[in-house]
Design an enzyme around this catalytic site. Structure first.
Site, short mmCIF file in Angstrom:
data_model
loop_
_atom_site.label_atom_id
_atom_site.label_comp_id
_atom_site.label_asym_id
_atom_site.label_seq_id
_atom_site.Cartn_x
_atom_site.Cartn_y
_atom_site.Cartn_z
CG ASP A 1 3.00 -48.32 45.42
OD1 ASP A 1 1.88 -48.50 45.32
OD2 ASP A 1 3.46 -47.50 44.52
CE1 TYR B 1 4.45 -45.17 36.51
CE2 TYR B 1 2.76 -45.97 38.06
CZ TYR B 1 3.15 -45.03 36.83
OH TYR B 1 2.42 -44.07 36.69
CE1 TYR C 1 2.51 -42.54 32.14
CE2 TYR C 1 0.65 -43.79 31.66
CZ TYR C 1 1.42 -43.32 32.35
OH TYR C 1 1.36 -43.42 33.79
CE LYS D 1 -2.92 -49.08 39.42
NZ LYS D 1 -3.28 -48.41 37.98
N1 PMP Z 1 2.04 -47.06 42.41
C1 PMP Z 1 1.49 -47.98 41.56
C2 PMP Z 1 2.21 -49.51 41.90
C3 PMP Z 1 0.68 -48.10 40.41
O1 PMP Z 1 0.64 -49.28 39.78
C4 PMP Z 1 0.21 -46.82 40.02
C5 PMP Z 1 -0.75 -46.81 38.75
N2 PMP Z 1 -0.33 -47.48 37.70
C6 PMP Z 1 0.41 -45.90 40.91
C7 PMP Z 1 1.36 -45.95 41.92
C8 PMP Z 1 -0.31 -44.31 40.51
O2 PMP Z 1 -1.47 -44.30 40.57
P1 PMP Z 1 -2.34 -43.44 39.89
O3 PMP Z 1 -2.18 -43.71 38.42
O4 PMP Z 1 -3.60 -43.80 40.68
O5 PMP Z 1 -1.80 -42.03 40.15
#
Ligand code: PMP
Length: 428
Positions: free
Chosen positions: A248, A143, A15, A277
């Site tokens: 998610d 997000y 970013y 993660k």
């Molecule tokens: N979904 C959520 C809820 C997340 O917090 C994130 C990462 N911050 C992602 C998707 C995307 O994961 P990545 O950065 O491993 O692509």
């Protein structure tokens, strides 16, 4: 050119632009909660490196599993081949997930796991005879990642929409779930947010393939904790309108909220689940999209009967081995007690921030502590302060937050909360 000059000139940062990318700390080693810098300074990783290092860095059991796998087979393709690390991890995931939610697609990162989930939903709908269901719905404040389709489902104001707005497909947004986690649930749909969902599905349901959201905790979109009962109502509405439900749990999964998965606060099973993660304890990039058997069946019975996705590094054995070792560390109930202890300490030690003039709100859930300020934080000052305080925090906007590794000791956690109070106090 020294290392940091090279870094600044040639390496793109998250970013950021290339002109003023902002300062960085030069890390040379990570162990447990500690990051060691090139000049010998040490700081606690209060961010668990963006949610993932749940058991701390370089955990001996995870490192041992990865080393053994590295010496045997770091990688092979998954097309036409399989291997024990993929199968062993699959068995562990199936054993810990709700019945029926058990058809696993491994991929490289969270954003890709979301893309796969969206593709699964679309294909399942087409296969079920609903080719017009091509749109997606979600809540504001969410997000889901930075890849193209995931990006179009991030919060339209705080997410990437401003930047890429006209190039992104417009999706359907409803208000973020309005009732906070610890407030009483209000059965009135006009007040609990569900009437807006009902209206949306009434008006556009026949064109919507799936509704996607982060259960209970909205992470990078605003660090909000909402009432789990929203998910029960949402599930019923999705069912009534033939809309698939995608959770998610990339940030919330694997104990972070005090439950193994945030969806465990209520007995709501999604049609598709995204994990990432902390799946590998933060040791290597990896993710999984888990489809309910009914979704997998629809896709497989339809035409062409295949899910059109197959990353080069699908089911990477090294990542699978790391993930299995990480999940083994979550066996038994010790982590629950640990997260409860962290939660209680965060509650107690962050509470004084409520009386600071610049503070809007303080909230804690599981091993997540948030101080929401009234005005944006001075990120450069916070960055520099990490060297002084020995605590690495990375705020965004008005949000100062920590999600420490579960191995953080009480005295280390006090260092984190003290640093957070100090920072919150600057603008008081
Ligand atoms: N979904 C959520 C809820 C997340 O917090 C994130 C990462 N911050 C992602 C998707 C995307 O994961 P990545 O950065 O491993 O692509």
């Amino acid at each position: 050119m020294d290392a940091l000059q090279f870094d600044r000139r040639h390496l793109w940062r998250p970013y950021a632009g290339m002109r003023e990318p902002g300062p960085v700390h030069h890390v040379v080693e990570a162990e447990g909660v500690w990051l060691t810098l090139a000049d010998g300074a040490r700081m606690i990783d209060a961010m668990s490196s963006w949610w993932c290092a749940a058991h701390g860095h370089r955990h001996p059991q995870i490192v041992a599993a990865m080393t053994a796998q590295l010496n045997r087979m770091p990688h092979v393709m998954f097309g036409g081949l399989t291997h024990d690390p993929a199968i062993d991890l699959g068995r562990r995931l199936v054993a810990m997930l709700p019945e029926g939610l058990d058809r696993i697609f491994y991929s490289d990162s969270g954003s890709v796991a979301v893309e796969v989930a969206l593709k699964m939903a679309l294909q399942a709908q087409v296969a079920r005879g609903f080719p017009a269901r091509t749109a997606f719905a979600t809540v504001r404040g969410g997000y889901h990642g930075d890849t193209w389709k995931a990006m179009s489902l991030c919060d339209p104001d705080t997410g990437m929409h401003g930047q890429y707005g006209r190039a992104l497909q417009i999706e359907h947004f409803v208000a973020a779930p309005p009732i906070p986690f610890d407030a009483d649930w209000d059965e009135d749909p006009a007040r609990n947010g569900l009437s807006e969902v009902a209206q949306l599905l009434q008006a556009h349901g026949e064109r919507i393939a799936a509704f996607i959201l982060e259960p209970v905790v909205q992470g990078a979109g605003g660090m909000r904790f909402y009432h789990p009962a929203y998910l029960t109502g949402l599930r019923a509405l999705c069912d009534a309108h033939g809309v698939l439900l995608i959770f998610d749990e990339i940030a919330t999964g694997f104990g972070r909220t005090g439950r193994m998965f945030a969806m465990d606060f209520v007995n709501v099973v999604p049609d598709i689940l995204c994990l990432g993660k902390a799946l590998t304890g933060g040791h290597i990039t990896f993710a999984a999209t888990v489809a309910h058997e009914t979704v997998a069946e629809s896709i497989s019975a339809g035409s062409p009967g295949v899910l059109m996705h197959g990353p080069t590094f699908m089911a990477n054995p090294l990542a699978c081995a790391a993930a299995s070792a990480s999940l083994d560390l979550l066996q038994g109930d010790d982590w629950r007690e640990t997260v409860r202890r962290i939660e209680a300490q965060l509650q107690t030690e962050l509470a004084p921030a409520r009386s600071l003039a610049g503070v809007q709100d303080v909230r804690v859930l599981g091993a997540i502590g948030v101080i929401e300020m009234k005005a944006p934080l001075d990120t450069s000052r916070v960055h520099a302060f990490a060297k002084t305080s020995g605590v690495f925090l990375r705020p965004f906007g008005r949000l100062l937050y920590a999600m420490p590794p579960y191995v953080t000791r009480p005295d280390e956690l006090t260092r984190i909360t003290t640093a957070m109070l100090d920072i919150a106090g600057w603008s008081a």
